[in-house]
Design an enzyme around this catalytic site. Structure first.
Site, PDB file in Angstrom:
ATOM      1  N   HIS A  17      42.077  74.722  92.898  1.00 16.17           N
ATOM      2  CA  HIS A  17      43.311  75.342  91.706  1.00 16.17           C
ATOM      3  C   HIS A  17      43.859  76.141  90.974  1.00 16.17           C
ATOM      4  CE1 HIS A  17      40.319  71.613  90.272  1.00 16.17           C
ATOM      5  NE2 HIS A  17      41.429  71.112  90.613  1.00 16.17           N
ATOM      6  N   LYS A  41      39.240  58.373  85.650  1.00 15.34           N
ATOM      7  CA  LYS A  41      37.590  59.256  85.707  1.00 15.34           C
ATOM      8  C   LYS A  41      37.263  58.719  84.353  1.00 15.34           C
ATOM      9  CE  LYS A  41      39.631  61.961  89.709  1.00 15.34           C
ATOM     10  NZ  LYS A  41      40.051  63.524  89.508  1.00 15.34           N
ATOM     11  N   ARG A  91      45.201  69.404  99.377  1.00  9.88           N
ATOM     12  CA  ARG A  91      44.156  70.055  99.967  1.00  9.88           C
ATOM     13  C   ARG A  91      44.525  69.616 101.547  1.00  9.88           C
ATOM     14  NH1 ARG A  91      39.699  67.846  95.765  1.00  9.88           N
ATOM     15  NH2 ARG A  91      40.956  66.259  96.434  1.00  9.88           N
ATOM     16  N   SER A 128      36.760  68.710  92.003  1.00 11.15           N
ATOM     17  CA  SER A 128      35.455  69.063  90.780  1.00 11.15           C
ATOM     18  C   SER A 128      34.498  67.911  90.870  1.00 11.15           C
ATOM     19  CB  SER A 128      35.917  68.517  89.820  1.00 11.15           C
ATOM     20  OG  SER A 128      37.195  70.041  89.557  1.00 11.15           O
TER      21      SER A 128
HETATM   22  O1  PNS Z   1      42.567  66.213  88.760  1.00 11.30           O
HETATM   23  P1  PNS Z   1      43.334  64.698  88.797  1.00 11.30           P
HETATM   24  O2  PNS Z   1      42.187  63.759  88.187  1.00 11.30           O
HETATM   25  O3  PNS Z   1      43.446  64.311  90.561  1.00 11.30           O
HETATM   26  O4  PNS Z   1      44.572  64.724  87.661  1.00 11.30           O
HETATM   27  C1  PNS Z   1      45.182  63.604  87.769  1.00 11.30           C
HETATM   28  C2  PNS Z   1      45.937  62.842  86.749  1.00 11.30           C
HETATM   29  C3  PNS Z   1      45.689  63.501  85.028  1.00 11.30           C
HETATM   30  C4  PNS Z   1      46.754  64.227  86.534  1.00 11.30           C
HETATM   31  C5  PNS Z   1      46.136  61.916  86.619  1.00 11.30           C
HETATM   32  O5  PNS Z   1      45.192  60.859  86.583  1.00 11.30           O
HETATM   33  C6  PNS Z   1      47.803  61.610  85.433  1.00 11.30           C
HETATM   34  O6  PNS Z   1      48.342  61.744  86.085  1.00 11.30           O
HETATM   35  N1  PNS Z   1      47.243  61.042  84.597  1.00 11.30           N
HETATM   36  C7  PNS Z   1      48.168  60.461  83.753  1.00 11.30           C
HETATM   37  C8  PNS Z   1      48.344  59.000  83.654  1.00 11.30           C
HETATM   38  C9  PNS Z   1      50.175  59.265  84.462  1.00 11.30           C
HETATM   39  O7  PNS Z   1      50.741  59.845  83.948  1.00 11.30           O
HETATM   40  N2  PNS Z   1      49.654  57.914  85.274  1.00 11.30           N
HETATM   41  C10 PNS Z   1      50.951  57.706  85.988  1.00 11.30           C
HETATM   42  C11 PNS Z   1      51.062  58.243  87.127  1.00 11.30           C
HETATM   43  S1  PNS Z   1      51.966  57.516  88.192  1.00 11.30           S
END
Ligand code: PNS
Length: 167
Positions: A17, A41, A91, A128
């Protein structure tokens, strides 16, 4: 120069990150790191506040980077901070399909585009999830996370209780 939003769960932030944040800052200028709750999650090891504090300590050397915590949608967080782009790290090709689908979905709703940055090959295996798993059993993850995170993980209950005994 553009303002970019780098969203993620960051539970906890790791060196992959940090590499993406450093790349984004060098390429674009201002970077807002958004600690988000990921509905896929639930739970997690650290609270959003703890994650935000660890990120802030880890990016102290980057003057154009600030950290915010958001609930809800990434597109709303991007609008709230006036971001020109969302930045996501990739990644391996394994990350690509889902990230591309999210990028297209987000663009379809508000028009905001996502820029993908490849994580340095050095950190392409770091996640993570595995950092948490190793740390929970008292393993050494200091080579995978920024120093403030390593210190926090070392304080976890059970950190020193790693054993090779079978149950
Ligand atoms: O580090 P991560 O868990 O891959 O992050 C993912 C994150 C938090 C960016 C993703 O889950 C997310 O976008 N969450 C917010 C909900 C949202 O915007 N949903 C629409 C996705 S198209």
């Amino acid at each position: 120069m553009a303002t970019v939003l780098y969203p993620g769960s960051f539970d906890p932030i790791h060196l992959g990150h940090l590499d993406v944040i450093e790349q984004a800052s060098a390429l674009f200028g201002p970077v807002i790191v958004a600690t988000m709750y990921n509905p896929d999650k639930p739970g997690g090891m650290f609270t959003i506040g703890e994650r935000k504090a660890m990120i802030a300590e880890s990016v102290g050397h980057l003057p154009d980077v600030r950290v915010e915590a958001f609930t809800g949608l990434v597109i709303d967080a991007a609008a709230a901070v006036g971001a020109d782009f969302i930045v996501k790290g990739l990644r391996t090709s394994g990350d690509f399909e889902f990230e591309l689908q999210m990028a297209h979905t987000n663009e379809s709703v508000t028009g905001i585009r996502t820029v993908f940055l490849p994580t340095s090959a050095r950190w392409s295996f770091v996640s993570s999830r595995f950092v948490r798993e190793i740390a929970q059993y008292g393993g050494d993850v200091r080579h995978l996370v920024p120093a403030p995170v390593a210190r926090r993980l070392a304080e976890l209950p059970g950190h020193t209780s790693r054993t090779t005994e079978q149950p």
